[in-house]
Design a protein around this motif. Structure first.
Motif, PDB file in Angstrom:
ATOM      1  N   LEU A 630       0.793  -1.236   0.000  1.00  0.00           N
ATOM      2  CA  LEU A 630       0.000   0.000   0.000  1.00  0.00           C
ATOM      3  C   LEU A 630       0.826   1.286   0.000  1.00  0.00           C
ATOM      4  CD1 LEU A 630      -2.871  -1.059   2.448  1.00  0.00           C
ATOM      5  CD2 LEU A 630      -2.974  -0.928  -0.026  1.00  0.00           C
ATOM      6  N   ALA A 631       2.069   1.225   0.542  1.00  0.00           N
ATOM      7  CA  ALA A 631       2.880   2.461   0.636  1.00  0.00           C
ATOM      8  C   ALA A 631       3.096   3.116  -0.738  1.00  0.00           C
ATOM      9  CB  ALA A 631       4.213   2.156   1.316  1.00  0.00           C
ATOM     10  N   PRO A 632       3.434   2.327  -1.799  1.00  0.00           N
ATOM     11  CA  PRO A 632       3.616   2.984  -3.102  1.00  0.00           C
ATOM     12  C   PRO A 632       2.354   3.728  -3.567  1.00  0.00           C
ATOM     13  CG  PRO A 632       4.423   0.720  -3.188  1.00  0.00           C
ATOM     14  CD  PRO A 632       3.728   0.877  -1.873  1.00  0.00           C
ATOM     15  N   LEU A 633       1.173   3.183  -3.225  1.00  0.00           N
ATOM     16  CA  LEU A 633      -0.079   3.857  -3.620  1.00  0.00           C
ATOM     17  C   LEU A 633      -0.201   5.196  -2.894  1.00  0.00           C
ATOM     18  CD1 LEU A 633      -2.719   0.937  -3.557  1.00  0.00           C
ATOM     19  CD2 LEU A 633      -1.756   2.058  -5.570  1.00  0.00           C
ATOM     20  N   MET A 634       0.150   5.179  -1.578  1.00  0.00           N
ATOM     21  CA  MET A 634       0.044   6.425  -0.799  1.00  0.00           C
ATOM     22  C   MET A 634       1.037   7.468  -1.331  1.00  0.00           C
ATOM     23  SD  MET A 634      -0.470   5.159   3.107  1.00  0.00           S
ATOM     24  CE  MET A 634      -0.030   3.436   3.256  1.00  0.00           C
ATOM     25  N   ASP A 635       2.255   7.019  -1.588  1.00  0.00           N
ATOM     26  CA  ASP A 635       3.281   7.958  -2.081  1.00  0.00           C
ATOM     27  C   ASP A 635       2.840   8.566  -3.423  1.00  0.00           C
ATOM     28  OD1 ASP A 635       4.687   7.244   0.122  1.00  0.00           O
ATOM     29  OD2 ASP A 635       6.056   5.858  -0.935  1.00  0.00           O
ATOM     30  N   ALA A 636       2.402   7.693  -4.311  1.00  0.00           N
ATOM     31  CA  ALA A 636       1.977   8.170  -5.637  1.00  0.00           C
ATOM     32  C   ALA A 636       0.789   9.121  -5.492  1.00  0.00           C
ATOM     33  CB  ALA A 636       1.598   6.981  -6.520  1.00  0.00           C
ATOM     34  N   PHE A 637      -0.101   8.785  -4.549  1.00  0.00           N
ATOM     35  CA  PHE A 637      -1.309   9.604  -4.354  1.00  0.00           C
ATOM     36  C   PHE A 637      -0.925  11.036  -3.943  1.00  0.00           C
ATOM     37  CE2 PHE A 637      -5.009  11.296  -2.220  1.00  0.00           C
ATOM     38  CZ  PHE A 637      -6.078  10.807  -2.964  1.00  0.00           C
ATOM     39  N   ARG A 638       0.010  11.142  -2.988  1.00  0.00           N
ATOM     40  CA  ARG A 638       0.414  12.484  -2.503  1.00  0.00           C
ATOM     41  C   ARG A 638       1.016  13.312  -3.638  1.00  0.00           C
ATOM     42  NH1 ARG A 638       2.275   9.183   1.891  1.00  0.00           N
ATOM     43  NH2 ARG A 638       0.877   9.372   3.675  1.00  0.00           N
ATOM     44  N   LEU A 639       1.894  12.656  -4.417  1.00  0.00           N
ATOM     45  CA  LEU A 639       2.536  13.361  -5.538  1.00  0.00           C
ATOM     46  C   LEU A 639       1.519  13.829  -6.583  1.00  0.00           C
ATOM     47  CD1 LEU A 639       5.664  11.105  -6.212  1.00  0.00           C
ATOM     48  CD2 LEU A 639       5.707  13.519  -5.567  1.00  0.00           C
ATOM     49  N   LEU A 640       0.619  12.910  -6.934  1.00  0.00           N
ATOM     50  CA  LEU A 640      -0.367  13.231  -7.981  1.00  0.00           C
ATOM     51  C   LEU A 640      -1.337  14.313  -7.515  1.00  0.00           C
ATOM     52  CD1 LEU A 640      -1.160   9.598  -9.198  1.00  0.00           C
ATOM     53  CD2 LEU A 640      -0.089  11.372 -10.574  1.00  0.00           C
ATOM     54  N   LEU A 641      -1.689  14.286  -6.211  1.00  0.00           N
ATOM     55  CA  LEU A 641      -2.616  15.291  -5.684  1.00  0.00           C
ATOM     56  C   LEU A 641      -1.967  16.683  -5.747  1.00  0.00           C
ATOM     57  CD1 LEU A 641      -5.410  15.775  -4.459  1.00  0.00           C
ATOM     58  CD2 LEU A 641      -4.437  15.393  -2.196  1.00  0.00           C
ATOM     59  N   ALA A 642      -0.680  16.723  -5.390  1.00  0.00           N
ATOM     60  CA  ALA A 642       0.043  18.002  -5.460  1.00  0.00           C
ATOM     61  C   ALA A 642       0.064  18.507  -6.907  1.00  0.00           C
ATOM     62  CB  ALA A 642       1.463  17.815  -4.935  1.00  0.00           C
ATOM     63  N   LYS A 643       0.284  17.575  -7.856  1.00  0.00           N
ATOM     64  CA  LYS A 643       0.300  17.945  -9.273  1.00  0.00           C
ATOM     65  C   LYS A 643      -1.062  18.476  -9.722  1.00  0.00           C
ATOM     66  CE  LYS A 643       3.690  15.183 -11.753  1.00  0.00           C
ATOM     67  NZ  LYS A 643       3.890  13.957 -12.483  1.00  0.00           N
ATOM     68  N   LEU A 644      -2.113  17.791  -9.261  1.00  0.00           N
ATOM     69  CA  LEU A 644      -3.470  18.166  -9.665  1.00  0.00           C
ATOM     70  C   LEU A 644      -3.795  19.588  -9.211  1.00  0.00           C
ATOM     71  CD1 LEU A 644      -6.301  17.552 -10.801  1.00  0.00           C
ATOM     72  CD2 LEU A 644      -6.865  16.436  -8.653  1.00  0.00           C
ATOM     73  N   LEU A 645      -3.336  19.934  -7.992  1.00  0.00           N
ATOM     74  CA  LEU A 645      -3.639  21.263  -7.449  1.00  0.00           C
ATOM     75  C   LEU A 645      -2.973  22.375  -8.273  1.00  0.00           C
ATOM     76  CD1 LEU A 645      -3.413  20.310  -3.688  1.00  0.00           C
ATOM     77  CD2 LEU A 645      -5.444  21.207  -4.829  1.00  0.00           C
ATOM     78  N   ARG A 690      -4.946   3.143   8.451  1.00  0.00           N
ATOM     79  CA  ARG A 690      -5.093   4.500   9.020  1.00  0.00           C
ATOM     80  C   ARG A 690      -4.229   5.484   8.237  1.00  0.00           C
ATOM     81  NH1 ARG A 690      -4.856   3.159  14.869  1.00  0.00           N
ATOM     82  NH2 ARG A 690      -2.769   4.002  14.788  1.00  0.00           N
ATOM     83  N   ASP A 691      -3.031   5.016   7.889  1.00  0.00           N
ATOM     84  CA  ASP A 691      -2.141   5.871   7.084  1.00  0.00           C
ATOM     85  C   ASP A 691      -2.772   6.181   5.721  1.00  0.00           C
ATOM     86  OD1 ASP A 691      -0.434   5.766   9.170  1.00  0.00           O
ATOM     87  OD2 ASP A 691       1.035   4.417   8.230  1.00  0.00           O
ATOM     88  N   CYS A 692      -3.454   5.176   5.153  1.00  0.00           N
ATOM     89  CA  CYS A 692      -4.151   5.407   3.869  1.00  0.00           C
ATOM     90  C   CYS A 692      -5.192   6.510   4.037  1.00  0.00           C
ATOM     91  CB  CYS A 692      -4.858   4.134   3.399  1.00  0.00           C
ATOM     92  SG  CYS A 692      -3.737   2.905   2.702  1.00  0.00           S
ATOM     93  N   LEU A 693      -5.938   6.448   5.132  1.00  0.00           N
ATOM     94  CA  LEU A 693      -6.950   7.487   5.376  1.00  0.00           C
ATOM     95  C   LEU A 693      -6.301   8.871   5.447  1.00  0.00           C
ATOM     96  CD1 LEU A 693      -9.304   5.675   7.922  1.00  0.00           C
ATOM     97  CD2 LEU A 693     -10.032   6.718   5.778  1.00  0.00           C
ATOM     98  N   HIS A 694      -5.163   8.940   6.195  1.00  0.00           N
ATOM     99  CA  HIS A 694      -4.444  10.225   6.294  1.00  0.00           C
ATOM    100  C   HIS A 694      -4.028  10.715   4.901  1.00  0.00           C
ATOM    101  CE1 HIS A 694      -4.179  10.975  10.543  1.00  0.00           C
ATOM    102  NE2 HIS A 694      -3.776   9.737  10.794  1.00  0.00           N
ATOM    103  N   ALA A 695      -3.605   9.755   4.059  1.00  0.00           N
ATOM    104  CA  ALA A 695      -3.124  10.140   2.716  1.00  0.00           C
ATOM    105  C   ALA A 695      -4.274  10.569   1.801  1.00  0.00           C
ATOM    106  CB  ALA A 695      -2.370   8.967   2.087  1.00  0.00           C
ATOM    107  N   PHE A 696      -5.426   9.844   1.901  1.00  0.00           N
ATOM    108  CA  PHE A 696      -6.502  10.055   0.929  1.00  0.00           C
ATOM    109  C   PHE A 696      -7.446  11.207   1.280  1.00  0.00           C
ATOM    110  CE2 PHE A 696      -6.298   5.177   0.026  1.00  0.00           C
ATOM    111  CZ  PHE A 696      -5.137   5.367  -0.716  1.00  0.00           C
ATOM    112  N   LEU A 697      -7.689  11.426   2.587  1.00  0.00           N
ATOM    113  CA  LEU A 697      -8.728  12.399   2.977  1.00  0.00           C
ATOM    114  C   LEU A 697      -8.471  13.823   2.470  1.00  0.00           C
ATOM    115  CD1 LEU A 697      -9.846  11.266   6.560  1.00  0.00           C
ATOM    116  CD2 LEU A 697     -11.036  10.972   4.414  1.00  0.00           C
TER     117      LEU A 697
END
Length: 971
Positions: A630-645, A690-697
């Motif tokens: 799951l960690a690679p998904l969280m890492d990718a999610f944070r990067l992509l969200l920053a890009k989207l903004l 829980r970490d996923c929730l922190h990453a996704f919310l």
């Protein structure tokens, strides 16, 4: 009236608009003129006269005139005077007379319309005003080809109106049609049959089109006329002679099919079919191999199918009646047709083969009922098996990469063959098993050199056995039967002979489908698991060069692992390493096509989850494996969200949002591996989720692409409420706050089930949070519902209706979960505001589903707050608002008591009244009798009656009474 004056009466300008190429203005004028002529008392008469005198040469005008007449006959016949009805009949006959003199016949579309008008006139007038309809036409047309054509078309139009079983008729029309048929049988059918014979005989050499039309008429009428008029030597010999004429043979075949299909006494039917067969056989029609015309053979196959099914139906009737001798003779007649059946079944043209499947299927059904099979019958079964196996085979032209209509037809045809295969398994499982084993073994021994279609069909047959042979609870591999060992032998051969390396996508797919169909085999012989796992994981499966194969294998692999996870312990980490690249989130700017689509990847993540959760590793190891998944998904999610903004281009925003949504979906899918025996907590995975929730919310507050992001994060929260238990609660307030900001009807409607889920699951634990979120949520709903919408915007209206329903469901979840304090602590103005919306929902909106929910809520509120120690001021509210709601809602014109949903609403309304009586007692009865019911002008007697029933203990009696009460009130 002279020709010129009629022409003058017709609106020439309007007629110009009948031409399909006319401009819109003229077309509109023509439409208006058509309506005018239809509705006028007598203006249509100019059309009748125009047809009778042949005033117009333009085809569209002639068609128009017939349409006007058609409307008069169909819808205004009863209102016409006797003179006008006579005018229609005479005009039609004059038009027909003109056809006899014309060198060229009218266009087919005009002849068809004329036939329809003749048929409608016949239906209206035959029984009363025009009993000589057929004699008049026949004496007029004689054997004139133009006249005969209209006569035959008219007969087909009459069949469509009077006989066709696919058309629904009113009881009145059905009675009329029966009377017409009875009168025709008595008075004209022999003459009609004679006319058909003359037409068939006269025109078979010169006018094949007329002859075919006549054959169609005979086929249509034979179902309800005396069969002896047709099934006699002269007629049948004529039909058989036409079976040898190339232009006529297909229609002749269809005509014979209709004759054979006619319902009749079983002994007579057998005689008829047998005599037909003898003639056909002696005329050489049974030599199928010599016939090259596949279109004719398809019709012939249908005829043989009809003959075979007729004989089998006769056998069934005779066997039931105990007529042993006749039943035996009929079965012998059937058996005599089996060689012909087999020739047609195995024919290389699939249409010819498909047309005989019904006969074959029913023949096998009869064999299944026999106490003992003869050697010949066993040989027949084997021959059918071989035919089915041969016909299941793909041909060279089948396009696997781009399947079109031909491929779709073959897939449908294969389904019919599968029915035969399953039926064979019921008749003789041993024979089928042995036949499949022979074909399978032979193909697997030579798979390297055999063409793909042979290898595919061999594996396909093994696959099909799984459904055809009944297995108790999938236990194909337990017990000591011949079936078990044969299937086991074949499976062992399949997974060890190397055929999984065959280079054709159809073989690859069939291999994996079969492995998963028989996954229980690997429980009995687990030594084969490593080989099959490798096939799944390498270029034979998940890395195959065909995307179609990779996609299907991703799904099949997840099924394989789910069934056999107990046997996977030794391979878990190896599998996870090998599929690691298939679990990567494909970023939108990658440029390389991914091996799997995101939908396929969902199965891969679920599979990885199942392997980790069900493995026998210690908790720490499971935790580490789940984190590395799951960690690679969280890492990718944070990067992509920053890009989207930071992204401004809309198309790129959409691509990034999609990718973010996939990341959340993948994480969500891994949680499906947990169960009551293996919870998130027991596997030590709470923290990583829980970490996923922190990453996704944080995505919930993203200002762009909100719909996609909110939807995926909300789905993840739903899963976490199920899996994480109370660990999820700290995340809910912040998530709710984000989701309630700037929301649309759809956002709210999807958010409410989340809150309802939390309420139902955690009850008291979430009471403080619910008290806090209650009014913000309610106000957000009110705000969206109050927004103005376009009057005709159906989508917006529907979204509001669904939101209103969701809102009421939410209030119902709160009041029904025993958390009285959530609403009670909202302050008097807020409570009043909410409860008024419930009253409004019960009365004002014609939506029985929402109204029912509102009455359930009102009943609950009365139960909670309506007693002696209830909420201050609430009894007053009951009398002022709830009681009136219980009467005003059912009195509304939109409250439809013939609708099932509305009746359920009334039932809840009645329960509410009963609850008020339970809580307020005699005071309520007094209020009804003295104040409320008189205000509705209800008589004292009825008031007293209603109050008496209200005081009875039986709610069912009250429900019935209330329904009758409102039915009376609405009269």
């Amino acid at each position: 009236m002279a020709c010129q004056s009629v022409a003058a009466v017709m609106d020439e300008q309007a007629l110009l608009g009948l031409n399909p190429n006319a401009d819109a203005r003229y077309r509109q004028r023509a439409m208006a003129y058509f309506e005018q002529l239809k509705e006028s008392q007598d203006a249509w008469e100019v059309c009748a006269e125009a047809l009778a005198k042949g005033i117009y040469n333009d085809d569209h005008v002639k068609f128009f005139c017939f349409q006007v007449l058609e409307h008069q006959i169909k819808f205004r016949h009863a209102g016409l005077s006797a003179v006008q009805q006579q005018l229609i009949r005479e005009s039609l006959m004059k038009w027909l007379q003109r056809q006899l003199m014309n060198a060229q016949p009218e266009k087919p579309f005009i002849r068809n319309k004329a036939a329809q008008v003749f048929a409608l006139t016949f239906i209206m007038d035959y029984l009363t005003l025009w009993p000589k309809f057929f004699f008049d036409i026949l004496s007029l047309v004689g054997l004139n080809p133009h006249g005969v054509d209209v006569y035959l078309r008219t007969l087909m139009a009459i069949d469509a109106e009077v006989v066709d079983r696919d058309i629904l008729h009113s009881p009145e029309e059905t009675r009329r049609n029966t009377l017409i048929k009875d009168t025709m049988r008595e008075q004209v059918i022999p003459s009609l049959v004679e006319s058909w014979f003359q037409i068939l005989q006269t025109y078979q050499q010169s006018h094949s089109e007329l002859t075919c039309q006549c054959l169609e008429v005979v086929g249509a009428y034979v179902s309800w006329i005396d069969l002896n008029l047709i099934a006699n030597d002269r007629f049948v010999n004529l039909l058989l002679s036409q079976m040898s004429v190339e232009e006529l043979r297909e229609e002749a075949c269809d005509c014979l099919f209709e004759i054979v299909n006619k319902g009749m006494d079983p002994v007579d039917k057998t005689k008829l079919v047998e005599s037909l067969c003898q003639v056909l056989q002696s005329a050489g029609f049974f030599n199928v191999e010599q016939e090259e015309d596949v279109d004719f053979l398809a019709k012939f196959s249908r005829l043989v199918n009809g003959m075979g099914q007729s004989l089998l139906l006769s056998w069934t009737k005779l066997a039931k009646a105990g007529s042993v001798k006749e039943a035996t003779e009929t079965l012998q007649a059937v058996e005599a047709k089996v060689p012909l059946l087999l020739q047609l079944l195995v024919h290389e043209d699939d249409d010819i083969s498909a047309n005989i499947v019904g006969f074959c299927y029913e023949y096998l059904h009869v064999l299944k009922q026999l106490p003992q099979l003869t050697d010949q019958q066993k040989a027949n079964i084997e021959a059918v098996m071989l035919a089915v196996m041969k016909k299941l085979t793909y041909d060279d032209e089948y396009n696997f990469e781009n399947e079109g209509e031909d491929e779709a037809m073959f897939v449908e045809y294969r389904k019919q063959l599968k029915m035969l295969f399953d039926r064979l398994a019921q008749v003789s499982p041993e024979l089928l098993l042995e036949a499949v084993r022979r074909v399978f073994t032979s193909s697997m021994q030579n798979w390297q050199t055999a063409p793909f279609m042979e290898v595919e069909v061999a594996i396909r047959l093994l696959y099909m056995l799984g459904e055809a042979l009944p297995a108790s609870h999938g236990a194909h591999f337990s017990g000591d039967t011949a079936k078990t060992s044969t299937l086991q032998d074949m499976m062992r051969t399949l997974v060890s002979c190397g055929v999984s390396s065959y280079q054709h996508s159809s073989v690859s797919l069939e291999f994996f489908e079969t492995v998963v169909r028989y996954d229980k085999f690997f429980i009995v012989e687990p030594q084969h698991i490593p080989n099959v796992l490798m096939a799944f994981l390498d270029q034979r499966g998940l890395r195959h060069n065909s995307p179609k194969v990779r996609s299907r294998v991703a799904y099949l692999f997840s099924r394989f692992i789910k069934t056999l996870h107990k046997h996977m312990n030794a391979f878990i980490e190896d599998i996870l390493t090998r599929i690691q690249d298939l679990l990567e989130l494909a970023p939108p700017e990658n440029g390389f096509p991914a091996l799997l689509t995101s939908d396929d990847q969902l199965f891969m993540f679920e599979t990885a989850g199942v392997l980790i959760v069900n493995g026998e590793s210690p908790v720490e190891r499971k935790q580490a494996l789940m984190r590395s998944l799951l960690a690679p998904l969280m890492d990718a999610f944070r990067l992509l969200l920053a890009k989207l903004l930071q992204e401004t281009e809309e198309e790129r925003q959409a691509a990034l949002a999609d990718c973010l949504s996939h990341a959340v979906g993948f994480a969500s899918r891994t949680s499906k591996a947990f169960s009551n025996k293996q919870t998130v907590k027991q596997c030590g995975c709470t923290e990583v989720y829980r970490d996923c929730l922190h990453a996704f919310l944080p995505a919930l507050s993203c200002p762009v692409q909100r719909g996609v992001l909110r939807s995926s994060v909300r789905s993840f929260l739903h899963r976490m409420i199920i899996c994480l238990e109370e660990e999820v609660l700290p995340f809910i307030p912040a998530a709710s706050e984000h989701m309630l900001k700037d929301c649309e009807a759809k956002d709210l409607q999807e958010f409410i089930p989340l809150i309802s889920q939390i309420t139902a699951k955690f009850k008291r634990q979430v009471s403080p949070f619910l008290q806090q979120v209650f009014m913000p949520l309610v106000l957000a709903i009110f705000e969206v519902l109050a927004r103005p919408a376009e009057e005709n915007d159906q989508t917006a209206a529907l979204e509001k209706q669904m939101l209103r329903r969701s809102y009421f469901s939410f209030i119902q979840a709160i009041t029904g979960s025993g958390m009285n304090e959530v609403m009670a602590n909202q302050g008097p103005e807020n409570i009043e505001r909410v409860v008024f919306t419930i009253i409004q929902g019960a009365v004002d909106f014609p939506d029985p589903i929402a109204q029912k929910t509102c009455f359930i809520i009102l009943s609950k509120l009365v139960e909670l707050w309506g007693g002696k120690d209830g909420m201050v001021g609430f009894p007053d509210f009951i009398y002022k608002n709830i009681v009136p709601a219980c009467f005003l809602a059912p009195l509304k014109p939109t409250f439809d008591l013939s609708d099932a949903q509305t009746v359920l609403t009334l039932s809840e309304c009645t329960v509410t009244l009963k609850m008020i009586h339970l809580k307020r007692g005699p005071e309520f009865i007094q209020f009804l009798q003295q104040e409320y019911l008189p205000s509705l002008q209800v008589s004292p007697e009825i008031s007293q009656e209603l109050c008496q029933v209200l005081q009875q203990p039986d709610v069912k009696v009250l429900k019935n009474y209330i329904k009758a009460f409102f039915q009376r009130a609405k009269l």
